[in-house]
Scaffold this active site. Structure first.
Site, short mmCIF file in Angstrom:
data_model
loop_
_atom_site.label_atom_id
_atom_site.label_comp_id
_atom_site.label_asym_id
_atom_site.label_seq_id
_atom_site.Cartn_x
_atom_site.Cartn_y
_atom_site.Cartn_z
N LYS A 9 32.92 46.61 40.92
CA LYS A 9 33.78 46.39 42.10
C LYS A 9 35.13 47.08 41.94
O LYS A 9 35.59 47.76 42.85
CB LYS A 9 34.01 44.88 42.32
CG LYS A 9 32.74 44.08 42.58
CD LYS A 9 33.05 42.65 42.97
CE LYS A 9 33.63 41.81 41.84
NZ LYS A 9 32.70 41.55 40.71
N ARG A 41 34.97 33.91 46.23
CA ARG A 41 34.01 33.66 45.15
C ARG A 41 33.30 32.33 45.34
O ARG A 41 32.46 31.97 44.51
CB ARG A 41 34.75 33.65 43.82
CG ARG A 41 34.39 34.84 42.92
CD ARG A 41 35.13 34.62 41.63
NE ARG A 41 34.78 35.45 40.53
CZ ARG A 41 35.40 36.57 40.20
NH1 ARG A 41 36.33 37.07 40.96
NH2 ARG A 41 35.05 37.21 39.10
N ARG A 68 33.45 47.48 28.51
CA ARG A 68 34.79 47.34 29.09
C ARG A 68 35.69 46.50 28.17
O ARG A 68 36.86 46.80 28.00
CB ARG A 68 34.70 46.69 30.48
CG ARG A 68 36.03 46.65 31.21
CD ARG A 68 35.88 46.20 32.64
NE ARG A 68 35.66 44.77 32.74
CZ ARG A 68 35.43 44.12 33.88
NH1 ARG A 68 35.37 44.80 35.02
NH2 ARG A 68 35.25 42.82 33.91
N ARG A 88 40.10 42.95 27.42
CA ARG A 88 40.05 41.71 28.21
C ARG A 88 39.31 40.61 27.46
O ARG A 88 38.17 40.82 27.05
CB ARG A 88 39.33 41.99 29.55
CG ARG A 88 40.24 42.06 30.75
CD ARG A 88 39.46 42.35 31.99
NE ARG A 88 38.73 41.19 32.49
CZ ARG A 88 38.21 41.13 33.71
NH1 ARG A 88 38.35 42.14 34.54
NH2 ARG A 88 37.56 40.05 34.10
N ARG A 106 29.87 33.64 32.81
CA ARG A 106 30.41 34.20 34.07
C ARG A 106 29.27 34.59 35.01
O ARG A 106 29.36 34.42 36.22
CB ARG A 106 31.30 35.41 33.77
CG ARG A 106 32.63 34.97 33.15
CD ARG A 106 33.32 36.11 32.45
NE ARG A 106 33.73 37.16 33.37
CZ ARG A 106 33.94 38.42 33.00
NH1 ARG A 106 33.73 38.80 31.75
NH2 ARG A 106 34.34 39.30 33.88
P1 AMP Z 1 37.59 39.30 37.90
O1 AMP Z 1 38.65 40.21 37.43
O2 AMP Z 1 37.37 39.36 39.39
O3 AMP Z 1 36.31 39.43 37.12
O4 AMP Z 1 38.11 37.82 37.62
C1 AMP Z 1 38.39 37.35 36.31
C2 AMP Z 1 38.48 35.84 36.30
O5 AMP Z 1 39.54 35.40 37.18
C3 AMP Z 1 37.25 35.10 36.82
O6 AMP Z 1 36.27 34.93 35.80
C4 AMP Z 1 37.86 33.77 37.26
O7 AMP Z 1 38.16 32.95 36.15
C5 AMP Z 1 39.18 34.22 37.86
N1 AMP Z 1 39.04 34.53 39.31
C6 AMP Z 1 39.20 35.75 39.90
N2 AMP Z 1 39.01 35.67 41.21
C7 AMP Z 1 38.72 34.38 41.48
C8 AMP Z 1 38.40 33.67 42.68
N3 AMP Z 1 38.33 34.29 43.87
N4 AMP Z 1 38.15 32.33 42.58
C9 AMP Z 1 38.22 31.69 41.39
N5 AMP Z 1 38.50 32.30 40.23
C10 AMP Z 1 38.75 33.64 40.26
#
Ligand code: AMP
Length: 190
Positions: A14, A89, A128, A134, A146
């Protein structure tokens, strides 16, 4: 105005595709993951609270991310559109997003869902993790969690957008250019 939800499991690409789409369509990028990571870096209260949930691979509460998006939508002014990346999400986030957009006279045009095989997701995330450092990309059990959270809490959103005729599956395996081409073809057919 072009408002896109870029959807898919962790590691679907994404972020990479969002960068390309932004370049082409000049959209404003709203990534809740990026915003949360900048809160952690700045050691804000929100960052401190969210950090441990993110490290475990759990979602942070809906209210937290909804408020972050709400604040940015309100102050965005006149822009060509938005690309929502990692948000919504949960079905509840998707419902609130529709409500927030309709209050601004806006709507989601398309939900582009990157579909990638499970094994490929795990290898992309581990790679990554090595490059970016990260925390949540370093450990296979957190990555598995996840992906499980995605299937349980996030995948039901597909039905939500399908019911609105906006769900567009995109084959997310192949080169970055090939996948980008598929995305732009779907956007062109809008
Ligand atoms: P991402 O960078 O989108 O993979 O997000 C990393 C982490 O941030 C996720 O595993 C969640 O813990 C948190 N996170 C990001 N976006 C959301 C969302 N829309 N709702 C809840 N948690 C989120």
């Amino acid at each position: 105005m072009l408002n896109l939800v870029l959807f898919g499991p962790p590691g679907a690409g994404k972020g990479t595709q969002a960068e390309r789409l932004i370049e082409k369509y000049h959209l404003v990028h709203l990534s809740t993951g990026d915003i949360l990571r900048s809160e952690i870096k700045a050691k804000t209260d929100l960052g401190l609270r969210a950090g441990s949930m993110m490290d475990r691979g759990e979602l942070v509460p809906d209210e937290v991310v909804v408020e972050m998006i709400h604040a940015r939508l309100e102050k965005s002014g006149d822009v060509p559109g938005f690309i929502f990346d990692g948000f919504p999400r949960t079905v509840s986030q998707a419902e609130v997003l529709d409500k927030m957009l309709s209050e601004l006279g806006l709507k989601i045009d398309l939900m582009l869902s990157l579909e990638v095989e499970r094994q490929e997701l795990v290898s992309r995330l581990l790679l990554r993790g090595k490059i970016s450092g990260r925390n949540d990309d370093q450990d296979v059990s957190i990555i598995e969690n996840r992906i499980a959270v995605y299937h349980k809490q996030t995948a039901p959103i597909i039905q939500y957008y399908a019911a609105q005729g906006k769900y567009t599956p995109i084959q997310g395996m192949g080169s970055i250019d090939e996948i980008f081409e598929r995305l732009t073809t779907s956007i062109c057919s809008l």
